[in-house]
Design a protein around this motif. Structure first.
Motif, PDB file in Angstrom:
ATOM      1  N   LEU A   1       0.800  -1.261   0.095  1.00  0.00           N
ATOM      2  CA  LEU A   1      -0.031   0.074   0.040  1.00  0.00           C
ATOM      3  C   LEU A   1       0.942   1.331  -0.059  1.00  0.00           C
ATOM      4  CD1 LEU A   1      -2.668   1.461   0.086  1.00  0.00           C
ATOM      5  CD2 LEU A   1      -2.594   0.922   2.773  1.00  0.00           C
ATOM      6  N   ARG A   2       2.000   1.074   0.869  1.00  0.00           N
ATOM      7  CA  ARG A   2       2.727   2.378   0.918  1.00  0.00           C
ATOM      8  C   ARG A   2       3.464   2.402  -0.489  1.00  0.00           C
ATOM      9  NH1 ARG A   2       6.266   2.059   6.122  1.00  0.00           N
ATOM     10  NH2 ARG A   2       7.382   3.685   5.599  1.00  0.00           N
ATOM     11  N   ALA A   3       3.872   1.562  -1.134  1.00  0.00           N
ATOM     12  CA  ALA A   3       4.274   1.458  -2.511  1.00  0.00           C
ATOM     13  C   ALA A   3       3.754   2.075  -3.288  1.00  0.00           C
ATOM     14  CB  ALA A   3       4.773   0.123  -2.987  1.00  0.00           C
ATOM     15  N   ALA A   4       2.431   1.685  -3.319  1.00  0.00           N
ATOM     16  CA  ALA A   4       1.265   2.228  -4.328  1.00  0.00           C
ATOM     17  C   ALA A   4       1.008   4.010  -3.856  1.00  0.00           C
ATOM     18  CB  ALA A   4      -0.004   1.586  -4.187  1.00  0.00           C
ATOM     19  N   ASP A   5       1.203   4.314  -2.976  1.00  0.00           N
ATOM     20  CA  ASP A   5       1.144   5.735  -2.589  1.00  0.00           C
ATOM     21  C   ASP A   5       2.288   6.478  -3.086  1.00  0.00           C
ATOM     22  OD1 ASP A   5      -1.173   5.673  -1.008  1.00  0.00           O
ATOM     23  OD2 ASP A   5      -0.033   5.175   0.847  1.00  0.00           O
ATOM     24  N   SER A   6       3.631   5.676  -3.101  1.00  0.00           N
ATOM     25  CA  SER A   6       4.747   6.521  -3.726  1.00  0.00           C
ATOM     26  C   SER A   6       4.678   6.602  -5.200  1.00  0.00           C
ATOM     27  CB  SER A   6       5.990   5.672  -3.086  1.00  0.00           C
ATOM     28  OG  SER A   6       6.234   5.686  -1.922  1.00  0.00           O
ATOM     29  N   ARG A   7       4.221   5.584  -5.913  1.00  0.00           N
ATOM     30  CA  ARG A   7       3.969   5.294  -7.261  1.00  0.00           C
ATOM     31  C   ARG A   7       2.883   6.683  -7.899  1.00  0.00           C
ATOM     32  NH1 ARG A   7       3.483  -0.451  -6.747  1.00  0.00           N
ATOM     33  NH2 ARG A   7       5.482  -1.332  -7.316  1.00  0.00           N
ATOM     34  N   LEU A   8       1.920   6.951  -6.861  1.00  0.00           N
ATOM     35  CA  LEU A   8       1.094   7.894  -7.182  1.00  0.00           C
ATOM     36  C   LEU A   8       1.787   9.183  -6.989  1.00  0.00           C
ATOM     37  CD1 LEU A   8      -1.884   9.286  -7.690  1.00  0.00           C
ATOM     38  CD2 LEU A   8      -2.442   8.743  -5.214  1.00  0.00           C
ATOM     39  N   GLU A   9       2.483   9.338  -5.977  1.00  0.00           N
ATOM     40  CA  GLU A   9       3.414  10.779  -5.947  1.00  0.00           C
ATOM     41  C   GLU A   9       4.062  10.912  -7.109  1.00  0.00           C
ATOM     42  OE1 GLU A   9       6.819  12.423  -2.953  1.00  0.00           O
ATOM     43  OE2 GLU A   9       5.847  10.481  -2.492  1.00  0.00           O
TER      44      GLU A   9
END
Length: 458
Positions: free
Chosen positions: A290-298
């Motif tokens: 989930l945190r990785a997905a947040d970073s990709r969105l960023e």
């Protein structure tokens, strides 16, 4: 004119910055459903888990097999390779933050034919290229963080695979022991029924029993022999399955080692529900993704911002190799550039919406994994007391059927009961013994399921 362009560029950057944010801070405890403060099962003890749940069974052979499987199992070795691949992927993603420098030495030889004769020309060259995108806004760093979180998730996947393998080895081991005990029960049943068959045959030869009685008892012996054959087949099947988990060639090297089933530990140490989110590896892996997905969105959002690049190129060429080292012969140029996306056909906005959808997907996956983890623990805790009650009742049933079988043999010899009643007493004894062994093994398997659900260390 230059002032107007600078103002427009500044406005573009401000608008882009307004629409871009850093990845939000996540809390693993922030779930969309309430979490109980205590487990529902009253017998659960709120204490730290044992350092190794395998050791709690006090079975040296089981401990040795689990450790052997953790070292040799091919699926685990594949999981280790996936961790290495994920870590290198993080290195690749982070390499874009550093400058790139290429050096290209070469030699060129040419020949020119003309009317006045042929001339041969040769020249050495030493060229270099330098490229560096200045990650001012952190776009590349966000992509690197996403890859690093994926690598950490892969490590959690490996730990989950270790726990799952250890649990599977233990469960198959107990099934294998049960199959051996079931074989012993079936062998004894065949022996006892053969004795009765001999008794009925002797009575039949003397004219004291009917032919129907002999046929019924012989049928019962045949059925018992079929059950024995099935039990022996289960022993060899489970033994080979156990060997495959240990990465051994499936042969007869560990078959037919009769051992009793151990008793599961009485204490149900489970800790607190809130601790599960920070201990169970599959939950932790889902949260890191989930945190990785947040970073990709960023990273996708920051792709709207201008990119600042620094480039340099240069080198020298000379017919003489020794002249390449003369710094006065080197020609070079340095340039700094800025690229601001203005129109991409909706690609960048589409990538943002795509990553937003992926964040929502992974967020709900995390919720589902966490909820399933709580369910598995509560289910295993609830099953423990019911299985213990079932085991106690079946133990009593074994004692009663043993007594009734002996009484049935005496009663048949006295002519007080029919042959069917006698045969039923033998079948009841066999069924009770078999069911008792099954529930003993189910108790052990349920305890393993509980340890696995809690994420306890092997």
């Amino acid at each position: 004119m230059s002032s107007r362009l600078l103002a427009q560029l500044s406005l573009t950057i401000c608008v882009a910055l307004a629409g871009c944010t850093t990845a939000q801070e996540r809390d693993a405890q922030a779930l969309d459903f309430p979490v109980a403060e205590q487990w529902r099962e009253a017998d659960a003890i709120v204490e730290p888990l044992a350092a190794s749940w395998v050791e709690t069974f006090n079975d040296p052979l089981l401990t040795a097999m689990v450790h052997e499987g953790l070292v040799n199992n091919f699926d685990l070795k594949a999981a280790v390779a996936r961790i290495d691949a994920a870590r290198e992927q993080a290195v690749i993603a982070g390499s874009e933050r550093l400058p790139e420098l290429f050096f290209s030495p070469g030699y060129q030889r040419s020949k020119n034919d003309s009317n006045i004769g042929a001339s041969v020309f040769g020249a050495f060259s030493a060229l270099f290229n330098f490229n560096w995108e200045l990650d001012v806004w952190g776009r590349i760093k966000a992509g690197q963080q996403a890859a690093e979180e994926e690598a950490l998730a892969a490590a959690d996947d490996f730990r989950a695979a270790q726990l799952s393998l250890a649990a599977r080895i233990a469960q198959v081991y107990f099934e294998w022991l049960e199959a051996q005990l079931q074989t012993q029960v079936a062998e004894q049943s065949v022996k006892d029924r053969s004795i009765i068959a001999g008794l009925i045959r002797g009575r039949f030869n003397k004219g004291l029993s009917r032919g129907l009685d002999l046929r019924l008892v012989l049928t019962d012996v045949a059925n018992a022999e079929a059950q024995l054959a099935q039990a022996r087949n289960d022993v060899q099947r489970l033994g080979r399955q156990l060997q495959a988990l240990l990465a051994r060639y499936p042969d007869d090297s560990i078959l037919m080692r009769h051992r009793a089933l151990p008793q599961p530990p009485m204490a149900l140490t489970a800790g607190l529900p809130s601790e599960l989110l920070a201990r169970r590896p599959d939950v932790m892996a889902a949260f890191k993704r989930l945190r990785a997905a947040d970073s990709r969105l960023e990273s996708a959002e920051k792709a709207l911002l201008p990119r600042i690049t620094l480039t340099a190129a240069g080198g020298t060429g000379s017919p003489a190799l020794t002249e390449l080292v003369d710094p006065r012969a080197v020609a070079w140029n340095v340039a700094i550039g800025l690229v601001q996306p203005l129109f991409t056909g909706g690609r960048l906005q589409g990538e943002i919406r795509l990553n937003e959808a992926r964040v929502s997907d992974v967020f709900n996956q995390y919720q589902s994994v966490a909820l399933n983890a709580f369910r598995e623990v509560e289910q295993a805790l609830a099953a423990e007391s019911r299985l213990r009650a079932q085991e106690k009742a079946l133990r009593e049933a074994v004692d009663q059927t043993e007594a009734s079988r002996k009484l049935a043999v005496y009663s048949y010899q006295q002519g007080l009961i029919e042959i069917l009643t006698l045969l039923d007493s033998y079948r009841s004894t066999l069924n009770a013994q078999s069911a008792h062994l099954q529930v003993q093994r189910q108790l052990l398997n349920n305890r393993i399921t509980l340890y696995l659900a809690l994420g306890g260390a092997v």
